[in-house]
Design an enzyme around this catalytic site. Structure first.
Site, PDB file in Angstrom:
ATOM      1  N   GLU A   1       0.878  -1.181   0.000  1.00 50.45           N
ATOM      2  CA  GLU A   1       0.000   0.000   0.000  1.00 50.45           C
ATOM      3  C   GLU A   1       0.912   1.226   0.000  1.00 50.45           C
ATOM      4  OE1 GLU A   1      -3.587   2.317   2.356  1.00 50.45           O
ATOM      5  OE2 GLU A   1      -2.058   1.267   3.487  1.00 50.45           O
TER       6      GLU A   1
ATOM      7  N   ASP B   1     -10.720   2.780   0.911  1.00 48.29           N
ATOM      8  CA  ASP B   1     -10.358   4.008   1.636  1.00 48.29           C
ATOM      9  C   ASP B   1     -10.703   5.282   0.878  1.00 48.29           C
ATOM     10  OD1 ASP B   1      -9.210   2.674   3.827  1.00 48.29           O
ATOM     11  OD2 ASP B   1      -7.292   2.477   2.792  1.00 48.29           O
TER      12      ASP B   1
END
Ligand code: GLC
Length: 590
Positions: A311, A374
């Site tokens: 990520e 997200d």
């Protein structure tokens, strides 16, 4: 070219599977008879991830199997046939470990078990085994930056200053009574330091207070985490998506972060009412992260064919390149958010970023991703409210016909819309309460998967943990599978094209018409094989487009259409391609 007969046969198979009319083995035989070997099977088995299609599942929201309103592992297993028909090679599961669920699983209290809300280890093993039958690999989320404050390591660590686990977390004295060690802030708002009256020290948390950061300078922490990775790989997991990996370390001198100033020299204030700080080099992206990435790669290498996805929200291609490792000995696939998070339909920006990934990461495999749990979904970041379907078609074309590993988020394939809460009392993600109303949190992109136009969109027989968006009546799998021109079938065709055409799967990316401000065009090439050209109209007006092939070795402008926006005409030549608003053309040069 998709002839009607061919497409109708495949279409019926897909429809039957989704409707539960035939089971996977029957489908597998039908597919086997028709399909060519996929590039993934042609490539060495350990390189399966190159050019692969990866699907992110947010387990809480995918499919509930027991009526408690929360998605679970058995629910996912029951939908594997759908994913197989869609063409998915691997599933990335957001965290399913035991967790108090403050950050919906990103606060882990036991790294080697399954949260009862999602099932059991036996359910997990069954999921892995059933996925394997369908040639789908499972990738787990691994949260290494922090644990839950309810993890036994933290409970021990917090118990006294002399506890053997004290140094497993980041504990510091305050600057003065009531004053934290420095100005660092949590990504979720306010100070990153939490005072513990029992031992009179502060602990550091990059995220929620309930997510204390581990101390990665401690070799025991490293060993414990690496052993956890081994535990899951032994269970058949094909790799990890490393959560928040750039934030493992903090400045050893605990220096304050710099305040960002606006044009008038005043501090910039964020959605939580805090001053904006420059985290780079202080609590983010410290060089020591690369040591851990190298160690992790060694651990991963103990099990053939396993991968590390990162990520990695970087602001430049140099950082992205670096995270593959100077000797390509770190991450296999750091996420390239530089393309996916442009958040503006600007062909020049897309061209630049895609070309950087093609030419400036040492020939490594880019991982493009446009969406996740997200960020607001595609409609909110790229849509114009009028042509969202066409825009989503275009974005998926960029994703699946570029040279990359393609990662997408559940529900994107049917065009699910961002549906944020409208009242603070409905907010589930704590960040949405801290930041309300400027920051409404991430509930809007985590709503349940829309399977059918029936009750609760087929997600649950109980009360869904987040409301089903009103769009489910038309935006759902069952409805879209029976409409050949739906977004779902567009995704399916793009993935099929990528599987069946080696040039689309692995050919080099060559940007075309490089000063065009309205159309993004590129070619995919492998020596000795027919070139594939792609054009996407980034505007709401129709465009008459002429491919400029001067930068390639091509001498003909004749092409066979592979895919095009439904209803648009086949061009007579590549000099006159009529692209509808946000239209797409994919052709094979003859
Ligand atoms: C990552 C996850 C996000 C989570 C955060 C803290 O950014 O994607 O959902 O809140 O890490 O673990």
């Amino acid at each position: 070219m998709f002839t009607f007969g061919k497409r109708s046969a495949k279409f019926l198979i897909a429809l039957s599977i989704v409707a539960g009319l035939i089971s996977y083995p029957a489908h597998a035989q039908a597919q086997k008879a028709a399909a060519k070997a996929s590039p993934a099977t042609q490539a060495s088995a350990n390189d399966w991830w190159k050019g692969a299609v990866v699907y992110e599942i947010y387990p809480r929201s995918f499919q509930d199997s027991n009526g408690d309103g929360i998605g679970d592992l058995n629910g996912i297993t029951s939908r594997l046939d759908y994913l197989k028909v869609l063409g998915v090679d691997a599933i990335w599961l957001s965290p399913i470990y035991p967790s108090p669920q403050v950050d919906f699983g990103y606060d882990i209290s036991d790294y080697e078990n399954i949260d009862p809300a999602y099932g059991t280890l036996a359910d997990f093993d069954r999921l892995v085994a059933e996925a394997k039958k369908r040639d789908i690999k499972i990738v787990m989320d691994m949260v290494m930056n922090h644990t839950s404050d309810k993890h036994k390591w933290f409970i021990e660590s917090a118990s006294s200053k002399t506890n053997p686990k004290r140094d497993w977390y980041v504990w510091k004295d305050g600057k003065a009574p009531g004053v934290p060690p420095n100005n660092w802030q949590s990504d979720f708002g306010h100070s990153a330091w939490q005072f513990d009256p029992k031992t009179n020290q502060y602990y550091y948390h990059k995220f929620y207070i309930q997510q204390p950061d581990l101390n990665w300078d401690n070799p025991q922490v490293r060993k414990a985490m690496y052993d956890t990775c081994r535990f899951w790989m032994k269970r058949g997991v094909y790799g990890f998506r490393l959560d928040a990996i750039p934030t493992l370390f903090e400045d050893p001198q605990d220096r304050d972060e710099q305040v960002v100033k606006d044009a008038n020299g005043n501090p910039k204030i964020n959605a939580y009412g805090d001053q904006e700080l420059i985290t780079e080099g202080m609590t983010d992206n410290l060089p020591k992260v690369h040591d851990v990435e190298k160690e992790l790669r060694q651990v991963i290498n103990e099990f053939p064919g396993r991968i590390l996805i990162g990520e990695t929200y970087f602001s430049n291609v140099a950082d992205l390149r670096r995270s593959y490792g100077i000797k390509n000995d770190e991450l296999h696939l750091p996420m390239d958010f530089q393309v996916g998070m442009i958040n503006k339909l600007d062909p020049a920006a897309f061209r630049l970023r895609i070309n950087e990934a093609e030419t400036q990461i040492n020939g490594n495999e880019p991982l493009f991703v446009f969406d996740n749990h997200d960020n607001p979904r595609l409609d909110a970041r790229y849509g114009d409210g009028v042509h969202d379907l066409e825009i989503e078609r275009m974005i998926s074309t960029v994703l699946f016909t570029s040279r990359d590993t393609a990662l997408f988020y559940y529900g994107d394939e049917i065009g699910m819309k961002t549906t944020p809460p409208t009242r603070i009392e409905d907010v589930k993600d704590p960040v949405g309460r801290t930041g309300w109303p400027k920051e409404k949190g991430r509930d809007g992109e985590r709503t349940p998967m829309q399977w059918t136009p029936g009750p609760n969109a087929g997600f649950t027989t109980g009360t869904p943990w987040l409301p089903i968006p009103p769009t489910y009546k038309t935006v759902n799998v069952e409805t879209e599978v029976s409409d050949y021109d739906s977004l779902l079938n567009w995704y399916k065709q793009l993935i099929e094209l990528r599987r069946n055409n080696p040039v689309v799967a692995t050919g080099k990316n060559v940007m075309l018409n490089t000063s065009d401000t309205k159309v993004l065009a590129w070619a995919r090439q492998i020596d000795g094989q027919p070139t594939v050209v792609i054009a996407c109209n980034f505007t709401a007006e129709p465009q008459k487009f002429a491919f400029d092939l001067s930068g390639t070795n091509l001498t003909t402008k004749q092409a066979k259409t592979l895919m095009k926006t439904p209803g648009s005409a086949d061009p007579a030549s590549l000099d006159e391609v009529n692209l509808p608003p946000f239209g797409v053309y994919i052709g094979q040069v003859q």
